[in-house]
Design a protein around this motif. Structure first.
Motif, PDB file in Angstrom:
ATOM      1  N   GLY A  93       0.772  -1.234   0.000  1.00 32.53           N
ATOM      2  CA  GLY A  93       0.000   0.000   0.000  1.00 32.53           C
ATOM      3  C   GLY A  93       0.801   1.280   0.000  1.00 32.53           C
ATOM      4  O   GLY A  93       0.225   2.346  -0.145  1.00 32.53           O
ATOM      5  N   GLY A  94       2.101   1.231   0.139  1.00 37.31           N
ATOM      6  CA  GLY A  94       2.891   2.455   0.229  1.00 37.31           C
ATOM      7  C   GLY A  94       3.604   2.849  -1.043  1.00 37.31           C
ATOM      8  O   GLY A  94       4.550   3.637  -1.011  1.00 37.31           O
ATOM      9  N   ALA A  95       3.157   2.324  -2.177  1.00 39.13           N
ATOM     10  CA  ALA A  95       3.864   2.575  -3.435  1.00 39.13           C
ATOM     11  C   ALA A  95       3.881   4.054  -3.819  1.00 39.13           C
ATOM     12  O   ALA A  95       4.872   4.546  -4.349  1.00 39.13           O
ATOM     13  N   ALA A  96       2.824   4.777  -3.544  1.00 45.74           N
ATOM     14  CA  ALA A  96       2.796   6.207  -3.888  1.00 45.74           C
ATOM     15  C   ALA A  96       3.871   6.961  -3.106  1.00 45.74           C
ATOM     16  O   ALA A  96       4.571   7.817  -3.657  1.00 45.74           O
ATOM     17  N   GLY A  97       4.037   6.638  -1.842  1.00 44.28           N
ATOM     18  CA  GLY A  97       5.092   7.255  -1.040  1.00 44.28           C
ATOM     19  C   GLY A  97       6.475   6.853  -1.525  1.00 44.28           C
ATOM     20  O   GLY A  97       7.402   7.660  -1.538  1.00 44.28           O
ATOM     21  N   GLY A  98       6.624   5.598  -1.935  1.00 41.49           N
ATOM     22  CA  GLY A  98       7.894   5.142  -2.491  1.00 41.49           C
ATOM     23  C   GLY A  98       8.232   5.850  -3.787  1.00 41.49           C
ATOM     24  O   GLY A  98       9.380   6.245  -4.014  1.00 41.49           O
ATOM     25  N   LEU A  99       7.232   6.025  -4.646  1.00 41.14           N
ATOM     26  CA  LEU A  99       7.460   6.754  -5.907  1.00 41.14           C
ATOM     27  C   LEU A  99       7.844   8.209  -5.650  1.00 41.14           C
ATOM     28  O   LEU A  99       8.747   8.750  -6.295  1.00 41.14           O
ATOM     29  N   ALA A 100       7.156   8.836  -4.712  1.00 41.84           N
ATOM     30  CA  ALA A 100       7.478  10.226  -4.382  1.00 41.84           C
ATOM     31  C   ALA A 100       8.903  10.335  -3.849  1.00 41.84           C
ATOM     32  O   ALA A 100       9.646  11.235  -4.227  1.00 41.84           O
ATOM     33  N   ALA A 101       9.288   9.412  -2.979  1.00 45.89           N
ATOM     34  CA  ALA A 101      10.647   9.430  -2.425  1.00 45.89           C
ATOM     35  C   ALA A 101      11.684   9.150  -3.505  1.00 45.89           C
ATOM     36  O   ALA A 101      12.752   9.771  -3.517  1.00 45.89           O
ATOM     37  N   MET A 102      11.359   8.231  -4.413  1.00 45.92           N
ATOM     38  CA  MET A 102      12.300   7.933  -5.499  1.00 45.92           C
ATOM     39  C   MET A 102      12.589   9.178  -6.325  1.00 45.92           C
ATOM     40  O   MET A 102      13.738   9.464  -6.645  1.00 45.92           O
ATOM     41  N   SER A 103      11.549   9.913  -6.676  1.00 48.58           N
ATOM     42  CA  SER A 103      11.761  11.081  -7.531  1.00 48.58           C
ATOM     43  C   SER A 103      12.342  12.262  -6.758  1.00 48.58           C
ATOM     44  O   SER A 103      13.191  12.980  -7.264  1.00 48.58           O
ATOM     45  N   LEU A 104      11.919  12.449  -5.509  1.00 46.12           N
ATOM     46  CA  LEU A 104      12.401  13.579  -4.730  1.00 46.12           C
ATOM     47  C   LEU A 104      13.856  13.413  -4.300  1.00 46.12           C
ATOM     48  O   LEU A 104      14.647  14.343  -4.387  1.00 46.12           O
ATOM     49  N   PHE A 105      14.208  12.209  -3.859  1.00 48.57           N
ATOM     50  CA  PHE A 105      15.562  11.964  -3.356  1.00 48.57           C
ATOM     51  C   PHE A 105      16.482  11.324  -4.397  1.00 48.57           C
ATOM     52  O   PHE A 105      17.637  11.062  -4.116  1.00 48.57           O
ATOM     53  N   ARG A 106      15.952  11.040  -5.578  1.00 51.50           N
ATOM     54  CA  ARG A 106      16.681  10.322  -6.623  1.00 51.50           C
ATOM     55  C   ARG A 106      17.313   9.050  -6.051  1.00 51.50           C
ATOM     56  O   ARG A 106      18.508   8.802  -6.169  1.00 51.50           O
ATOM     57  N   HIS A 107      16.463   8.267  -5.420  1.00 53.09           N
ATOM     58  CA  HIS A 107      16.909   7.056  -4.736  1.00 53.09           C
ATOM     59  C   HIS A 107      16.293   5.833  -5.397  1.00 53.09           C
ATOM     60  O   HIS A 107      15.101   5.808  -5.666  1.00 53.09           O
ATOM     61  N   LYS A 108      17.101   4.844  -5.686  1.00 51.17           N
ATOM     62  CA  LYS A 108      16.692   3.589  -6.329  1.00 51.17           C
ATOM     63  C   LYS A 108      16.192   3.806  -7.747  1.00 51.17           C
ATOM     64  O   LYS A 108      15.480   2.969  -8.286  1.00 51.17           O
ATOM     65  N   THR A 109      16.571   4.900  -8.373  1.00 54.59           N
ATOM     66  CA  THR A 109      16.089   5.194  -9.721  1.00 54.59           C
ATOM     67  C   THR A 109      16.825   4.388 -10.794  1.00 54.59           C
ATOM     68  O   THR A 109      16.322   4.269 -11.910  1.00 54.59           O
TER      69      THR A 109
END
Length: 140
Positions: A93-109
């Protein structure tokens, strides 16, 4: 008991830090579900609102865990968050938060698995919300 007194540690006990264990996923999912169900029964809101609150709470948790992992990635020798924890939180259920963190922090991209699965999980979660809210029902 002091570790240097010669006594053996319990081999069944998991001594890894909490964010390296898969069990943290279940604790956070349970906490998000408890918050959503508490809201549902306390205020008598509809199912879509309950599911939305669950997804929102878990997305915030996932965002914070991605942020913690990014912080630890920049420190040499720091213990990282296990990928199964990041995927578990996203899948439940937390995929939206994970996507936001990926783009904001450029993490796991650079990891294709995160680039493919997190948007897929997000689409599934949005689809479930749309289905629960009657979006796909046809007017008769």
């Amino acid at each position: 008991m002091a570790p240097d007194d010669g006594a053996m540690a319990d081999p069944r006990r998991d001594t890894r830090p909490l964010l390296e264990r898969g069990s943290i996923v279940w604790w956070l999912v349970g906490l998000a579900a408890t918050a959503a169900l508490g809201l549902h029964f306390a205020t008598d809101v509809s199912k879509p609102v309950t599911v939305f609150v669950y997804l929102l709470v878990l997305s915030v948790f996932t965002f914070v865990v991605f942020w913690l992992d990014k912080r630890r990635a920049t420190k040499e020798g720091a213990r990282r968050v296990a990928q199964k924890v990041l995927f578990g939180l996203s899948a439940f259920g937390g995929a939206a938060g994970g996507l936001a963190a990926m783009s904001l922090f450029r993490h796991k991209t650079k990891r294709w698995s995160f680039r493919i699965l997190l948007p897929l999980f997000t689409l599934i979660h949005v689809g479930v919300l749309m289905w629960l809210s009657g979006w796909f029902e046809t007017a008769s």
